[in-house]
Design an enzyme around this catalytic site. Structure first.
Site, PDB file in Angstrom:
ATOM      1  CG  ASN A   1      -1.727   1.255   1.367  1.00  0.00           C
ATOM      2  OD1 ASN A   1      -1.777   2.064   0.437  1.00  0.00           O
ATOM      3  ND2 ASN A   1      -2.371   1.430   2.519  1.00  0.00           N
ATOM      4  CD1 TRP A   2       3.532   1.093  -3.046  1.00  0.00           C
ATOM      5  CD2 TRP A   2       3.417   2.361  -4.900  1.00  0.00           C
ATOM      6  NE1 TRP A   2       4.215   0.438  -4.051  1.00  0.00           N
ATOM      7  CE2 TRP A   2       4.158   1.195  -5.195  1.00  0.00           C
ATOM      8  CE3 TRP A   2       3.223   3.294  -5.914  1.00  0.00           C
ATOM      9  CZ2 TRP A   2       4.697   0.952  -6.463  1.00  0.00           C
ATOM     10  CZ3 TRP A   2       3.749   3.068  -7.180  1.00  0.00           C
ATOM     11  CH2 TRP A   2       4.483   1.897  -7.444  1.00  0.00           C
ATOM     12  CE  LYS A   3      -0.129   3.139   4.810  1.00  0.00           C
ATOM     13  NZ  LYS A   3       0.002   3.247   6.267  1.00  0.00           N
TER      14      LYS A   3
ATOM     15  CG  HIS B   1      -5.702   2.117   5.200  1.00  0.00           C
ATOM     16  ND1 HIS B   1      -5.246   3.018   6.130  1.00  0.00           N
ATOM     17  CD2 HIS B   1      -4.735   1.177   5.074  1.00  0.00           C
ATOM     18  CE1 HIS B   1      -4.041   2.643   6.529  1.00  0.00           C
ATOM     19  NE2 HIS B   1      -3.708   1.533   5.904  1.00  0.00           N
TER      20      HIS B   1
ATOM     21  CD  GLU C   1      -2.790   5.535   6.695  1.00  0.00           C
ATOM     22  OE1 GLU C   1      -2.790   5.611   5.458  1.00  0.00           O
ATOM     23  OE2 GLU C   1      -1.902   4.929   7.339  1.00  0.00           O
TER      24      GLU C   1
ATOM     25  CD  GLU D   1      -3.482  -2.261   7.290  1.00  0.00           C
ATOM     26  OE1 GLU D   1      -2.501  -2.606   6.633  1.00  0.00           O
ATOM     27  OE2 GLU D   1      -3.941  -1.103   7.263  1.00  0.00           O
TER      28      GLU D   1
ATOM     29  N   GLY E   1       2.680   2.147  10.875  1.00  0.00           N
ATOM     30  CA  GLY E   1       3.667   3.217  10.742  1.00  0.00           C
ATOM     31  C   GLY E   1       4.364   3.578  12.048  1.00  0.00           C
TER      32      GLY E   1
ATOM     33  CB  SER F   1       5.328  -1.974  11.974  1.00  0.00           C
ATOM     34  OG  SER F   1       4.932  -0.644  12.242  1.00  0.00           O
TER      35      SER F   1
ATOM     36  N   GLY G   1       2.884  -1.114   4.232  1.00  0.00           N
ATOM     37  CA  GLY G   1       2.993   0.313   3.951  1.00  0.00           C
ATOM     38  C   GLY G   1       4.432   0.707   3.676  1.00  0.00           C
ATOM     39  N   GLY G   2       5.095   1.241   4.687  1.00  0.00           N
ATOM     40  CA  GLY G   2       6.451   1.769   4.527  1.00  0.00           C
ATOM     41  C   GLY G   2       7.420   0.850   3.795  1.00  0.00           C
TER      42      GLY G   2
HETATM   43  P1  13P Z   1       3.107   0.276   7.689  1.00  0.00           P
HETATM   44  O1  13P Z   1       3.571  -1.017   7.066  1.00  0.00           O
HETATM   45  O2  13P Z   1       3.851   1.480   7.204  1.00  0.00           O
HETATM   46  O3  13P Z   1       2.999   0.181   9.164  1.00  0.00           O
HETATM   47  O4  13P Z   1       1.607   0.499   7.137  1.00  0.00           O
HETATM   48  C1  13P Z   1       0.706  -0.533   7.225  1.00  0.00           C
HETATM   49  C2  13P Z   1      -0.506  -0.162   6.458  1.00  0.00           C
HETATM   50  O5  13P Z   1      -1.250   0.722   6.849  1.00  0.00           O
HETATM   51  C3  13P Z   1      -0.764  -0.866   5.208  1.00  0.00           C
HETATM   52  O6  13P Z   1      -2.019  -0.571   4.719  1.00  0.00           O
END
Ligand code: 13P
Length: 248
Positions: free
Chosen positions: A9-11, A94, A96, A164, A170, A210, A231-232
């Protein structure tokens, strides 16, 4: 029996050109993956990344979809618009989006049904906050998110569920493999009760929060965990490919 799925997930990261460079670096590193692989990219990156992914084993995903087929919904994107570029997956709900953009279980439900109707595979995100976990509300929160957000799905195995925990996103603070496994087992049990036991056995449930090259092996060794939503660590080809190749 359930094929693992690792999705990035590149966000809100990577312009189209940066996205193309990332997938060009990624493709050779993941070509022998024993799991389904996807990158969920910003909408405006989709045309260029779709072209770059052609002929590879990496599928394309989006990060949201509107529930109406078309019309006066400024700023939104329909399932047909995604389909035209070969988008296969779409992240829905998500945390967010729930936190910053007013997403609710009701809108998650509408988007999920619209995506399924259009032939997209929704990756529906659920998870509890730190306060909810610490006050013993995790199971109640997840149960509501499943019952309300996934209402009316005829076969739950047609979606992917991403568990999640918000406190692990994050933050570098991963749920322990046992914690993640136990909570995902609860999600599967709830799906068996709310939908059907057979579909619940089949539905793929990812862990997200994470997840990285260092902890992916331990998480993926858990019997209930069928993949990751990353994510990251999905923003760098070596990091993401190490997760995709967790079994090597
Ligand atoms: P991180 O891997 O950066 O913690 O993000 C997880 C996430 O929200 C994937 O959708």
């Amino acid at each position: 029996m359930r094929r693992p799925i690792i999705a990035g997930n590149w966000k809100m990261n990577n312009t189209a050109s940066a996205g193309v460079a990332l997938v060009e670096a990624l493709k050779p590193l993941v070509k022998d993956a024993n799991c389904d692989v996807a990158v969920c990219v910003p909408a405006i990156d989709i045309p260029a990344v779709a072209e770059a992914l052609k002929g590879s084993n990496v599928a394309l995903g989006a990060q949201n979809v509107h529930f109406e087929a078309k019309g006066a919904f400024t700023g939104e994107i329909s399932a047909d618009m995604l389909k035209e570029y070969g988008v296969k997956y779409v992240i829905i709900g998500h945390s967010e989006r729930r936190q910053y953009f007013g997403e609710t279980d009701e809108t998650v439900n509408k988007r999920t049904l619209a995506a399924l109707n259009a032939g997209l595979i929704p990756i529906v995100c659920i998870g509890e906050s730190l306060e909810e976990r610490e006050t013993g509300k995790t199971e109640a929160v997840l149960e509501t998110q499943i019952k309300e957000g996934m209402k009316g799905i005829d076969d739950i195995s047609k979606i992917v569920i991403a568990y999640e925990p918000i406190w692990a996103i994050g933050t570098g603070r991963t749920a322990t493999a046992e914690q993640a496994n136990e909570t995902i087992a609860f999600i599967r049990k709830t799906c068996a009760e709310v939908f059907c036991p057979k579909c619940a056995e089949k539905v793929r449930i990812q862990y997200g929060g994470s997840m990285n090259a260092g902890n992916c092996k331990e998480l993926m060794a858990m019997p209930e965990i069928d993949g990751g939503l990353i994510g990251g660590a999905s923003l760098k080809a070596p990091d993401f490919s190490a997760i995709v190749n967790f079994d090597k």
